[in-house]
Design a protein around this motif. Structure first.
Motif, PDB file in Angstrom:
ATOM      1  N   ILE A  97      -6.667  -1.619   1.249  1.00 55.25           N
ATOM      2  CA  ILE A  97      -5.837  -1.749   0.046  1.00 55.25           C
ATOM      3  C   ILE A  97      -6.381  -0.947  -1.138  1.00 55.25           C
ATOM      4  CG2 ILE A  97      -4.906  -4.006   0.667  1.00 55.25           C
ATOM      5  CD1 ILE A  97      -7.039  -5.267  -1.137  1.00 55.25           C
ATOM      6  N   THR A  98      -7.601  -0.424  -1.035  1.00 56.95           N
ATOM      7  CA  THR A  98      -8.144   0.385  -2.133  1.00 56.95           C
ATOM      8  C   THR A  98      -8.120   1.877  -1.810  1.00 56.95           C
ATOM      9  OG1 THR A  98     -10.405   0.189  -1.254  1.00 56.95           O
ATOM     10  CG2 THR A  98      -9.682  -1.489  -2.829  1.00 56.95           C
ATOM     11  N   GLU A  99      -7.632   2.251  -0.626  1.00 55.85           N
ATOM     12  CA  GLU A  99      -7.657   3.650  -0.208  1.00 55.85           C
ATOM     13  C   GLU A  99      -6.468   4.430  -0.765  1.00 55.85           C
ATOM     14  OE1 GLU A  99     -10.083   5.070   1.374  1.00 55.85           O
ATOM     15  OE2 GLU A  99     -11.234   3.249   1.735  1.00 55.85           O
ATOM     16  N   ALA A 100      -6.692   5.743  -0.957  1.00 54.66           N
ATOM     17  CA  ALA A 100      -5.701   6.594  -1.610  1.00 54.66           C
ATOM     18  C   ALA A 100      -4.380   6.658  -0.854  1.00 54.66           C
ATOM     19  CB  ALA A 100      -6.277   8.006  -1.774  1.00 54.66           C
ATOM     20  N   ALA A 101      -4.444   6.851   0.460  1.00 51.98           N
ATOM     21  CA  ALA A 101      -3.214   6.990   1.237  1.00 51.98           C
ATOM     22  C   ALA A 101      -2.352   5.737   1.137  1.00 51.98           C
ATOM     23  CB  ALA A 101      -3.542   7.285   2.702  1.00 51.98           C
ATOM     24  N   SER A 102      -2.999   4.570   1.154  1.00 47.19           N
ATOM     25  CA  SER A 102      -2.246   3.314   1.031  1.00 47.19           C
ATOM     26  C   SER A 102      -1.635   3.184  -0.357  1.00 47.19           C
ATOM     27  CB  SER A 102      -3.172   2.129   1.325  1.00 47.19           C
ATOM     28  OG  SER A 102      -3.647   2.176   2.656  1.00 47.19           O
ATOM     29  N   TRP A 103      -2.392   3.562  -1.368  1.00 43.70           N
ATOM     30  CA  TRP A 103      -1.893   3.449  -2.737  1.00 43.70           C
ATOM     31  C   TRP A 103      -0.739   4.408  -2.996  1.00 43.70           C
ATOM     32  CZ3 TRP A 103      -1.898   0.412  -6.865  1.00 43.70           C
ATOM     33  CH2 TRP A 103      -2.812  -0.640  -6.901  1.00 43.70           C
ATOM     34  N   LEU A 104      -0.867   5.642  -2.516  1.00 43.74           N
ATOM     35  CA  LEU A 104       0.216   6.600  -2.719  1.00 43.74           C
ATOM     36  C   LEU A 104       1.487   6.127  -2.014  1.00 43.74           C
ATOM     37  CD1 LEU A 104       1.166   9.301  -3.840  1.00 43.74           C
ATOM     38  CD2 LEU A 104       0.343  10.398  -1.744  1.00 43.74           C
ATOM     39  N   THR A 105       1.333   5.602  -0.811  1.00 46.21           N
ATOM     40  CA  THR A 105       2.482   5.077  -0.073  1.00 46.21           C
ATOM     41  C   THR A 105       3.096   3.897  -0.802  1.00 46.21           C
ATOM     42  OG1 THR A 105       1.389   5.747   1.980  1.00 46.21           O
ATOM     43  CG2 THR A 105       3.253   4.233   2.167  1.00 46.21           C
ATOM     44  N   TYR A 106       2.249   3.046  -1.344  1.00 45.50           N
ATOM     45  CA  TYR A 106       2.716   1.883  -2.115  1.00 45.50           C
ATOM     46  C   TYR A 106       3.572   2.325  -3.305  1.00 45.50           C
ATOM     47  CZ  TYR A 106       2.219  -1.691  -5.786  1.00 45.50           C
ATOM     48  OH  TYR A 106       2.457  -2.579  -6.806  1.00 45.50           O
ATOM     49  N   VAL A 107       3.096   3.341  -4.027  1.00 47.45           N
ATOM     50  CA  VAL A 107       3.832   3.835  -5.209  1.00 47.45           C
ATOM     51  C   VAL A 107       5.162   4.450  -4.780  1.00 47.45           C
ATOM     52  CG1 VAL A 107       3.815   5.533  -7.076  1.00 47.45           C
ATOM     53  CG2 VAL A 107       1.759   4.204  -6.589  1.00 47.45           C
ATOM     54  N   VAL A 108       5.121   5.271  -3.729  1.00 45.96           N
ATOM     55  CA  VAL A 108       6.344   5.916  -3.234  1.00 45.96           C
ATOM     56  C   VAL A 108       7.356   4.859  -2.784  1.00 45.96           C
ATOM     57  CG1 VAL A 108       7.309   7.387  -1.423  1.00 45.96           C
ATOM     58  CG2 VAL A 108       5.196   8.055  -2.578  1.00 45.96           C
ATOM     59  N   ALA A 109       6.867   3.834  -2.079  1.00 44.76           N
ATOM     60  CA  ALA A 109       7.762   2.771  -1.597  1.00 44.76           C
ATOM     61  C   ALA A 109       8.355   1.967  -2.751  1.00 44.76           C
ATOM     62  CB  ALA A 109       6.994   1.851  -0.646  1.00 44.76           C
ATOM     63  N   LYS A 110       7.618   1.860  -3.846  1.00 45.88           N
ATOM     64  CA  LYS A 110       8.121   1.153  -5.021  1.00 45.88           C
ATOM     65  C   LYS A 110       9.188   1.963  -5.751  1.00 45.88           C
ATOM     66  CE  LYS A 110       6.020  -2.860  -5.851  1.00 45.88           C
ATOM     67  NZ  LYS A 110       6.780  -4.097  -6.148  1.00 45.88           N
ATOM     68  N   VAL A 111       9.034   3.287  -5.720  1.00 41.33           N
ATOM     69  CA  VAL A 111       9.918   4.163  -6.494  1.00 41.33           C
ATOM     70  C   VAL A 111      11.179   4.548  -5.729  1.00 41.33           C
ATOM     71  CG1 VAL A 111      10.100   6.437  -7.577  1.00 41.33           C
ATOM     72  CG2 VAL A 111       8.027   5.066  -7.887  1.00 41.33           C
ATOM     73  N   ASP A 124       0.214  -4.460   2.715  1.00 41.96           N
ATOM     74  CA  ASP A 124      -0.429  -5.579   2.034  1.00 41.96           C
ATOM     75  C   ASP A 124      -0.325  -5.439   0.517  1.00 41.96           C
ATOM     76  OD1 ASP A 124      -1.056  -6.660   4.462  1.00 41.96           O
ATOM     77  OD2 ASP A 124      -3.128  -5.964   4.486  1.00 41.96           O
ATOM     78  N   LEU A 125      -0.373  -4.184   0.024  1.00 41.77           N
ATOM     79  CA  LEU A 125      -0.194  -3.967  -1.413  1.00 41.77           C
ATOM     80  C   LEU A 125       1.220  -4.347  -1.842  1.00 41.77           C
ATOM     81  CD1 LEU A 125      -2.039  -0.542  -1.862  1.00 41.77           C
ATOM     82  CD2 LEU A 125      -2.702  -2.714  -2.909  1.00 41.77           C
ATOM     83  N   LEU A 126       2.197  -3.983  -1.028  1.00 39.55           N
ATOM     84  CA  LEU A 126       3.581  -4.338  -1.339  1.00 39.55           C
ATOM     85  C   LEU A 126       3.798  -5.839  -1.262  1.00 39.55           C
ATOM     86  CD1 LEU A 126       5.391  -1.484   0.618  1.00 39.55           C
ATOM     87  CD2 LEU A 126       5.448  -1.822  -1.864  1.00 39.55           C
ATOM     88  N   GLY A 127       3.118  -6.488  -0.320  1.00 34.51           N
ATOM     89  CA  GLY A 127       3.245  -7.932  -0.166  1.00 34.51           C
ATOM     90  C   GLY A 127       2.423  -8.712  -1.171  1.00 34.51           C
ATOM     91  N   GLY A 128       1.448  -8.047  -1.791  1.00 34.56           N
ATOM     92  CA  GLY A 128       0.626  -8.695  -2.803  1.00 34.56           C
ATOM     93  C   GLY A 128      -0.404  -9.657  -2.255  1.00 34.56           C
ATOM     94  N   PHE A 129      -0.806  -9.468  -0.994  1.00 31.65           N
ATOM     95  CA  PHE A 129      -1.793 -10.385  -0.425  1.00 31.65           C
ATOM     96  C   PHE A 129      -2.603  -9.676   0.656  1.00 31.65           C
ATOM     97  CE2 PHE A 129       0.368 -10.693   3.582  1.00 31.65           C
ATOM     98  CZ  PHE A 129       1.713 -10.575   3.261  1.00 31.65           C
ATOM     99  N   THR A 130      -3.806 -10.182   0.873  1.00 28.59           N
ATOM    100  CA  THR A 130      -4.643  -9.778   2.003  1.00 28.59           C
ATOM    101  C   THR A 130      -5.344 -11.023   2.511  1.00 28.59           C
ATOM    102  OG1 THR A 130      -6.526  -9.288   0.550  1.00 28.59           O
ATOM    103  CG2 THR A 130      -5.084  -7.448   1.115  1.00 28.59           C
ATOM    104  N   LYS A 131      -5.767 -10.954   3.756  1.00 33.94           N
ATOM    105  CA  LYS A 131      -6.485 -12.110   4.303  1.00 33.94           C
ATOM    106  C   LYS A 131      -7.987 -11.942   4.077  1.00 33.94           C
ATOM    107  CE  LYS A 131      -5.807 -10.024   8.873  1.00 33.94           C
ATOM    108  NZ  LYS A 131      -4.734  -9.112   8.475  1.00 33.94           N
ATOM    109  N   GLN A 132      -8.686 -13.048   4.090  1.00 29.51           N
ATOM    110  CA  GLN A 132     -10.116 -13.048   3.806  1.00 29.51           C
ATOM    111  C   GLN A 132     -10.881 -12.253   4.866  1.00 29.51           C
ATOM    112  OE1 GLN A 132     -12.035 -16.863   3.914  1.00 29.51           O
ATOM    113  NE2 GLN A 132     -13.364 -16.370   2.200  1.00 29.51           N
ATOM    114  N   HIS A 133     -11.783 -11.401   4.396  1.00 29.76           N
ATOM    115  CA  HIS A 133     -12.652 -10.606   5.259  1.00 29.76           C
ATOM    116  C   HIS A 133     -11.885  -9.669   6.200  1.00 29.76           C
ATOM    117  CE1 HIS A 133     -15.492 -13.388   3.700  1.00 29.76           C
ATOM    118  NE2 HIS A 133     -15.168 -14.379   4.516  1.00 29.76           N
ATOM    119  N   ASP A 134     -10.676  -9.279   5.832  1.00 30.26           N
ATOM    120  CA  ASP A 134      -9.961  -8.356   6.710  1.00 30.26           C
ATOM    121  C   ASP A 134     -10.395  -6.924   6.398  1.00 30.26           C
ATOM    122  OD1 ASP A 134      -8.695  -7.598   4.406  1.00 30.26           O
ATOM    123  OD2 ASP A 134      -6.675  -8.106   5.055  1.00 30.26           O
TER     124      ASP A 134
END
Length: 717
Positions: free
Chosen positions: A75-89, A61-71
Motif C-alpha cells: 500500500i506504500t508502493e508507487a505502482a499501487s498509489w498511481l493505480t489508486y489515483v487513476v482508479a479514483k479519477v 486495499d488503498l481503494l478499500g481503505g483497509f489492510t489486514k494485520q501483518h500482511d
C-alpha cells in the motif's frame, strides 16, 4: 504561423502519432483473444503477469481503505498509489485500468526519444526510433496489455532522465538542474532499484566535467543536485533538499559555495548508504551463489532462487539481439549507428549506462535487455537516415534522388519494424490463471478468513492473495532460499511431515510478527541471532542438527496452539515445475550439499507399440515384464496407476501393483493425456498424493475443492 510554432506542431504531431501507433499495436492481443472467455473473470480481461497481482493488491486495499494485520500488501508502493489515483479519477472499472495501464504508460517511451532527437536537429530519426523502441520485442513483452508491472515506466523514466541530462549539458539552462533532480526522485520512487543507472549517469557527467569542461561551474551544479537527489533518504526529504539547493543556485552571490554544496552532497550520499544498493543488485544478478548460508546461531544452507528464475539466467547472443532490436542484423547495425551518432553528437554517450545495462543481460538474464532498446533504436534509425542522405548525393537529378531516398527510408523502416510486428502477432501469452482457476479461488475467498494462510509455491503467491484475500508464506518477492525451503519440504515430503511443518511455519511466522510489534528493538537484536524459522524450530525442539529436527516431523511432536486455518493450494500447472520445487528442500541444510536427485519424468509424447510403451527420451516400458528400460538398465515398476474423470466429473483411480520391490511408479493421468514416472520419494510427496491421486491422510487433511485445474485441502491439525 511562424517557423517556431510550425516546428512545435510538427513535434507534437509526431509524438501523438507514435503514441497512437504504439498503443494500437498493443490492441492486437485484445483482438486475438476477445472471444476467449477463459481469459476473463466477471466479464473483464485478467492480467498476464504474476507480479501484477502484487501491485493490484496494494491498489485494491488503498481503494478499500483497509489492510489486514501483518500482511504484505504494497500500500506504500508507487505502482499501487498511481493505480489508486487513476482508479479514483477515471470512470473505468479497476480491472480495465490495470489491464490497459501498461499499454498507455509504456507507450510514453516515444516522448523522450523524439525529444532527444529533436534537440539534436534530427526529428525524423527520433520518430522512427520511437516507433521501433515502442514495439521492440523485449519492450513490448513487458509493456503489453495485461503486463501490469513496474516495467510500465521503468524504461520511460530513465529515458526522460537521459533527455534532461542531454539538454542540461547542451543548453546549460538551470531549469534542467531541477528537472533532472525531480526525474531522479520520481524514478527512485517508482523503481527503488534505479540506483545503478543513476550512479552511472552521474559517473559519465563527472568524467565529462573533469576531462573536458572543468571550468564550467554549471557541470558541478548538476553533479551536486544529482547527488542530493540520489541519497538514500525518503523521497520527501530529498525533494525538499533538492528544491532548496536549486533555489540557492539561482542566487548569484552563492556561486562561490557550489564546491561546499558538492562536498556536502557527496558526504550525505555516502553516509546515507548510496553505494550499498548498487552492490546488492550486482550480487543478486551477477555474483549469485547457488547455495545461501544464513547468519544464525545455527547456520543453515539453502538453495538460491536466482538459480531457477529464467529471467536471471544467461542467454545466447541471438536471443539477446532479437529481444533488443527484433533481429540480429538490426541490432548490429544499431551499434554501428550509435557509434556514428556519438561521433557527431558526443553528448549521446550519456546513453551508455542504458546500453551497458542491456548488455548485462548476457550474464545477468534477459530482463536487462529492455534497457538497451531506446539507445539501439536511436542508433539504427540514425544509421538509416545517414545512408539515405548519402544515397541522395549519388543522384544528379534531385527529384529522382528524393524519390529513391524516400523509398529507401520507407522500405528500410518497414524492414526493421517487421520482425518486431511479427513477434507481436505470434506472441500469444495467456493470462496468469484461467477463469475456472479464478472462480475456484474466489470460492475459497468466501471460506477462508483474511488471517488464514494458503500454502502454495511462490509463483502463485500474488494472484492467490489477490483473489482470496488470505495470506501466503512465499510470493514473488518473498522467496529467498530460507523461506522457500519449508514450503518445498511441505510439497515434496510425506503428508505427516508436511502437515506438522505447515502448522509450525505459519505459527512461527505470526509469532515473529508479534515479537517485532511488541518490541522493535528486541526484535532487531533477536533477528541477528535467529533469522529463519527452521533454525529457530530446531533449537526450540532441543535439536542441534536441523536434519534431525526435520526427520522428527514424522513423529508425534507437540504442536503450537492453532491460531488460524491453513489451506494447501495444489494446481495442475505446478506439475511442470515440480522438479524445480523439489530442489529447494533436496539438500542437507547443515552442509549445503545436495542429498540426491529425485527422479521425476513427465511426458505427453508417448507411443503405444502394443508390447511396449515408448515415453521418448530413451524411456520404454516393457508391459509384459513390468520393467522400465532406461538405457541399458531394466528398472522394475512398483505401481501402475491410471486416473480419469467420469462424464459427471467424478475422479476415478485404478491402481495395480506390479512388483512389490519396484523402484519407480507410473501414473497415467488420462484427463491430461500425461504420463508421470516417479521414484518412491516423489510418489509419496504431498503434492502427488493430494493433487494427482487425491489420496489424502484423513488425520491431517480434508478436501475443500477438488477441481481438475487445482485442488484445495484444509489442514486439520
Amino acid at each position: 504561423m511562424n517557423t517556431l510554432n510550425q516546428n512545435h506542431l510538427r513535434l507534437v504531431g509526431l509524438i501523438i502519432f507514435a503514441f497512437i501507433f504504439s498503443f494500437s499495436i498493443r490492441l492486437i492481443w485484445v483482438y486475438q483473444f476477445n472471444d476467449f472467455e477463459s481469459f476473463k473473470f466477471a466479464g473483464q480481461f485478467m492480467i498476464n503477469t504474476n507480479d501484477g497481482y502484487y501491485w493490484a493488491e496494494g491498489a485494491r486495499d488503498l481503494l478499500g481503505g483497509f489492510t489486514k494485520q501483518h500482511d504484505l500488501s504494497p500500500i506504500t508502493e508507487a505502482a499501487s498509489w498511481l493505480t489508486y489515483v487513476v482508479a479514483k479519477v477515471l470512470p473505468f472499472s479497476f480491472e480495465t485500468i490495470i489491464f490497459y495501464m501498461p499499454a498507455v504508460l509504456g507507450s510514453l517511451i516515444v516522448i523522450p526519444i523524439i525529444l532527444i532527437a529533436s534537440n539534436l536537429k534530427m526529428i525524423e530519426v527520433g520518430f522512427l526510433a520511437a516507433l521501433l523502441a515502442s514495439i521492440a520485442v523485449s519492450y513490448y513483452n513487458r509493456t503489453m496489455v495485461g503486463y501490469y508491472d513496474t516495467d510500465m515506466l521503468t524504461i520511460v523514466l530513465p529515458t526522460f532522465l537521459l533527455w534532461s541530462l542531454i539538454l542540461a549539458l547542451r543548453t546549460k539552462e538551470e531549469k534542467y538542474l531541477l528537472i533532472t533532480a525531480l526525474e531522479i526522485i520520481a524514478y527512485r520512487w517508482w523503481y527503488p532499484q534505479s540506483y545503478s543507472l543513476e550512479f552511472s549517469y552521474f559517473g559519465l557527467i563527472l568524467a565529462y566535467a573533469l576531462i573536458f569542461d572543468r571550468k564550467n561551474l554549471f557541470n558541478f551544479k548538476l553533479l551536486t543536485i544529482m547527488l542530493f537527489a540520489m541519497m538514500g533518504l525518503p523521497s520527501t526529504i530529498r525533494l525538499l533538499i533538492v528544491i532548496g539547493v536549486y533555489i540557492s543556485f539561482k542566487h548569484e552571490r552563492l556561486k562561490q559555495y557550489v564546491w561546499y554544496f558538492l562536498a556536502a552532497a557527496g558526504a550525505l550520499f555516502l553516509f546515507s548508504g548510496g553505494l550499498d544498493p548498487i552492490w546488492l543488485r550486482l550480487k543478486l544478478y551477477v555474483f549469485k551463489d547457488a547455495i545461501e548460508t544464513s547468519k544464525d546461531i545455527l547456520p543453515l544452507h539453502f538453495f538460491s532462487v536466482m538459480q531457477t528464475v529464467r529471467e536471471a539466467g544467461q542467454i545466447d547472443f541471438v536471443t539477446f539481439a532479437e529481444r533488443i532490436s527484433g533481429h540480429t542484423i538490426t541490432f548490429l547495425l544499431s551499434l554501428v549507428g550509435y557509434v556514428l551518432m556519438a561521433k557527431k553528437y558526443p553528448v549521446i554517450l550519456l546513453g551508455l549506462p542504458l546500453l551497458g545495462l542491456g548488455f548485462l543481460a548476457l550474464w545477468g538474464g534477459l530482463r536487462f535487455t529492455i534497457y538497451a532498446v531506446p539507445v539501439c533504436a536511436l542508433g539504427v534509425s540514425y544509421l538509416l537516415f545517414t545512408w539515405s542522405a548519402y544515397i541522395t548525393q549519388l543522384f544528379v537529378n534531385e527529384k529522382l534522388g528524393s524519390i529513391v531516398k524516400s523509398s529507401f527510408v520507407i522500405l528500410s523502416s518497414l524492414g526493421i519494424l517487421y520482425p518486431n510486428l511479427l513477434h507481436i502477432i505470434e506472441y500469444r501469452v495467456p493470462t496468469v490463471f484461467n477463469k475456472t482457476e479464478v472462480e475456484q479461488l474466489d470460492s475459497l475467498r468466501k471460506i477462508a478468513d483474511r488471517e488464514d494462510y494458503i500454502v502454495a509455491w511462490w509463483d502463485y503467491g500474488y494472484p492467490i492473495r489477490y483473489y482470496t484475500d488470505a495470506k501466503t508464506l512465499i510470493d514473488g518477492a518473498k522467496h529467498d532460499g530460507n523461506v522457500n525451503f519449508p514450503v518445498s519440504f511441505m510439497l515434496t515430503n510425506p503428508q505427516e511431515s508436511a502437515a506438522r511443518l505447515a502448522r509450525l511455519e505459519v505459527e512461527y511466522t505470526e509469532k515473529a510478527f508479534l515479537v517485532a510489534e511488541q518490541n522493535e528493538t528486541k526484535a532487531k537484536n533477536e533477528q541477528k541471532k535467529i533469522m529463519n524459522n527452521t533454525a529457530q524450530m530446531t533449537l526450540d525442539y532441543g535439536f542441534h542438527d536441523a536434519n534431525d529436527f526435520l526427520d522428527a516431523l514424522q513423529t508425534p511432536l507437540s504442536m503450537p496452539a492453532k491460531t488460524r486455518e491453513i489451506y494447501f493450494y495444489l494446481p495442475y500447472r505446478m506439475l511442470s515445475i515440480f522438479p524445480t520445487v523439489a530442489q529447494f528442500s533436496n539438500l542437507d541444510v547443515m552442509s549445503g550439499k545436495m542429498v540426491r536427485q529425485p527422479f521425476f519424468f513427465q511426458t505427453n509424447r508417448f507411443k503405444d507399440n502394443g508390447t511396449t510403451l515408448d515415453f521418448s527420451s530413451g524411456l520404454v516400458l516393457d508391459k509384459a515384464k513390468g520393467v522400465l528400460k532406461l538405457g541399458a538398465q531394466d528398472i522394475p515398476i512398483k505401481y501402475f496407476i491410471q486416473t480419469s474423470y467420469t462424464p459427471e466429473f467424478k475422479f476415478v483411480k485404478e491402481q495395480t501393483m506390479i512388483h512389490s520391490d519396484g523402484v519407480f511408479s507410473i501414473i497415467y493421468m488420462q484427463a491430461y493425456n500425461t504420463f508421470l514416472i516417479l521414484d518412491e520419494s516423489m510418489f509419496n510427496s504431498t503434492y502427488i498424493q493430494l493433487f494427482v491421486l487425491e489420496n489424502y491422510d484423513e488425520r491431517f487433511f480434508e478436501p475443500i475443492s477438488l477441481e481438475a485445474y487445482a485442488k484445495v485441502y484444509r489442514l486439520k491439525i
